[in-house]
Structures are given as structure tokens and as C-alpha cells.
Design a protein around this motif. Structure first.
Motif, mmCIF file in Angstrom:
data_model
loop_
_atom_site.group_PDB
_atom_site.id
_atom_site.type_symbol
_atom_site.label_atom_id
_atom_site.label_comp_id
_atom_site.label_asym_id
_atom_site.label_seq_id
_atom_site.Cartn_x
_atom_site.Cartn_y
_atom_site.Cartn_z
ATOM 1 N N ASP A 109 -27.300 -75.232 -38.463
ATOM 2 C CA ASP A 109 -28.457 -74.950 -37.676
ATOM 3 C C ASP A 109 -29.405 -76.061 -37.556
ATOM 4 O O ASP A 109 -29.356 -77.103 -38.302
ATOM 5 C CB ASP A 109 -29.137 -74.085 -38.530
ATOM 6 C CG ASP A 109 -28.500 -72.724 -38.320
ATOM 7 O OD1 ASP A 109 -27.623 -72.542 -37.676
ATOM 8 O OD2 ASP A 109 -28.735 -71.613 -39.307
ATOM 9 N N PRO A 110 -30.298 -76.174 -36.597
ATOM 10 C CA PRO A 110 -31.082 -77.479 -36.500
ATOM 11 C C PRO A 110 -32.066 -77.441 -37.539
ATOM 12 O O PRO A 110 -32.587 -76.486 -38.125
ATOM 13 C CB PRO A 110 -31.582 -77.198 -34.980
ATOM 14 C CG PRO A 110 -31.316 -75.880 -34.720
ATOM 15 C CD PRO A 110 -30.033 -75.331 -35.612
ATOM 16 N N LEU A 111 -32.676 -78.657 -37.865
ATOM 17 C CA LEU A 111 -33.502 -78.593 -39.038
ATOM 18 C C LEU A 111 -34.936 -78.176 -38.718
ATOM 19 O O LEU A 111 -35.492 -78.086 -39.494
ATOM 20 C CB LEU A 111 -33.618 -80.000 -39.513
ATOM 21 C CG LEU A 111 -32.397 -80.720 -40.472
ATOM 22 C CD1 LEU A 111 -32.475 -82.215 -40.718
ATOM 23 C CD2 LEU A 111 -32.461 -79.880 -41.431
ATOM 24 N N TYR A 112 -35.157 -78.032 -37.429
ATOM 25 C CA TYR A 112 -36.580 -77.723 -36.978
ATOM 26 C C TYR A 112 -36.900 -76.110 -37.656
ATOM 27 O O TYR A 112 -37.852 -75.551 -38.005
ATOM 28 C CB TYR A 112 -37.032 -77.500 -35.634
ATOM 29 C CG TYR A 112 -36.386 -76.725 -34.790
ATOM 30 C CD1 TYR A 112 -36.780 -75.649 -34.601
ATOM 31 C CD2 TYR A 112 -35.017 -77.140 -34.208
ATOM 32 C CE1 TYR A 112 -36.072 -74.696 -33.857
ATOM 33 C CE2 TYR A 112 -34.621 -76.384 -33.401
ATOM 34 C CZ TYR A 112 -34.766 -75.083 -32.951
ATOM 35 O OH TYR A 112 -34.479 -74.252 -32.149
ATOM 36 N N LEU A 113 -35.657 -75.714 -37.703
ATOM 37 C CA LEU A 113 -35.753 -74.021 -38.513
ATOM 38 C C LEU A 113 -36.153 -74.030 -39.927
ATOM 39 O O LEU A 113 -36.715 -73.272 -40.290
ATOM 40 C CB LEU A 113 -34.274 -73.559 -38.319
ATOM 41 C CG LEU A 113 -33.833 -73.155 -36.812
ATOM 42 C CD1 LEU A 113 -32.483 -72.406 -36.898
ATOM 43 C CD2 LEU A 113 -34.957 -72.080 -36.488
ATOM 44 N N VAL A 149 -38.777 -76.132 -41.178
ATOM 45 C CA VAL A 149 -40.210 -76.078 -41.092
ATOM 46 C C VAL A 149 -40.717 -74.899 -40.374
ATOM 47 O O VAL A 149 -41.521 -74.391 -40.854
ATOM 48 C CB VAL A 149 -40.446 -77.265 -40.050
ATOM 49 C CG1 VAL A 149 -42.189 -77.245 -39.916
ATOM 50 C CG2 VAL A 149 -40.081 -78.544 -40.669
ATOM 51 N N HIS A 150 -40.028 -74.208 -39.574
ATOM 52 C CA HIS A 150 -40.376 -72.889 -38.769
ATOM 53 C C HIS A 150 -40.347 -71.742 -39.796
ATOM 54 O O HIS A 150 -41.381 -71.144 -39.977
ATOM 55 C CB HIS A 150 -39.566 -72.716 -37.730
ATOM 56 C CG HIS A 150 -39.899 -71.352 -37.038
ATOM 57 N ND1 HIS A 150 -39.596 -70.101 -37.311
ATOM 58 C CD2 HIS A 150 -40.727 -71.245 -35.869
ATOM 59 C CE1 HIS A 150 -40.236 -69.086 -36.422
ATOM 60 N NE2 HIS A 150 -40.751 -70.040 -35.563
ATOM 61 N N THR A 151 -39.358 -71.870 -40.559
ATOM 62 C CA THR A 151 -39.224 -70.757 -41.553
ATOM 63 C C THR A 151 -40.151 -70.843 -42.729
ATOM 64 O O THR A 151 -40.629 -69.962 -43.431
ATOM 65 C CB THR A 151 -37.555 -70.793 -42.124
ATOM 66 O OG1 THR A 151 -36.831 -70.703 -41.148
ATOM 67 C CG2 THR A 151 -37.565 -69.720 -42.922
#
Length: 91
Positions: free
Chosen positions: A39-43, A45-47
Motif C-alpha cells: 500500500d502507499p505510505l500516505y495511508l 499518515v492518513h490512518t
């Protein structure tokens, strides 16, 4: 057991044994999970910020503030004295 879960458990155990603080251990383990899963790493931060956005988490700092105010004003001493009078003979 799936591979990402096994990697997370092993990385969490490894980071904990190394003496890294628990908050950073959890963050590093979740980053490793997202990397292994693809999965992309921005998830991450979002999570992370989605979890902090819970309204009920606001009670924690206000509860600590109320305890500090009660300790500073002497209310805690009065409550402790009262409870000692009521149930002080029971240990």
C-alpha cells in the motif's frame, strides 16, 4: 498466518527488544506493514490522523487538567481525608 502479519509481529518484537520507545515501535511496525503489503505510505499518515480525530480522545487531556486543578486547589486532600474517614478502618 499471513506474511504481512508475521512481519509486523517480528518487527514489533525486534524494535521493542532494541529499546525503542513504544510509540516509535508502533509507527515503524505499521510503516513496515504498509511496505510489505504494497500500500502507499500516505495511508500511514492518513490512518494516524484519522485515529487521532476521535471526539472521545479529547476527554483524556481534560481529565488530566481537572486532576491537576483539583490537586493544586487542595480538593484532592479533602477527598482523600473524607474517604479515609468513611472507609479508613478497612484495608
Amino acid at each position: 498466518m499471513s506474511l504481512p502479519l508475521l512481519v509486523v509481529i517480528l518487527s514489533f518484537t525486534f524494535f521493542t527488544i532494541m529499546g525503542i520507545p513504544l510509540s516509535f515501535t508502533m509507527l515503524l511496525s505499521s510503516i513496515i506493514y504498509f511496505l510489505v503489503k504494497g500500500d502507499p505510505l500516505y495511508l500511514v499518515v492518513h490512518t494516524f490522523f484519522t485515529g487521532l480525530d476521535a471526539f472521545t480522545l479529547l476527554a483524556i487531556p481534560f481529565f488530566i487538567l481537572a486532576g491537576e486543578l483539583m490537586a493544586y486547589s487542595g480538593t484532592v486532600k479533602k477527598i482523600a481525608d473524607f474517604s479515609n474517614i468513611v472507609v479508613g478502618k478497612y484495608r
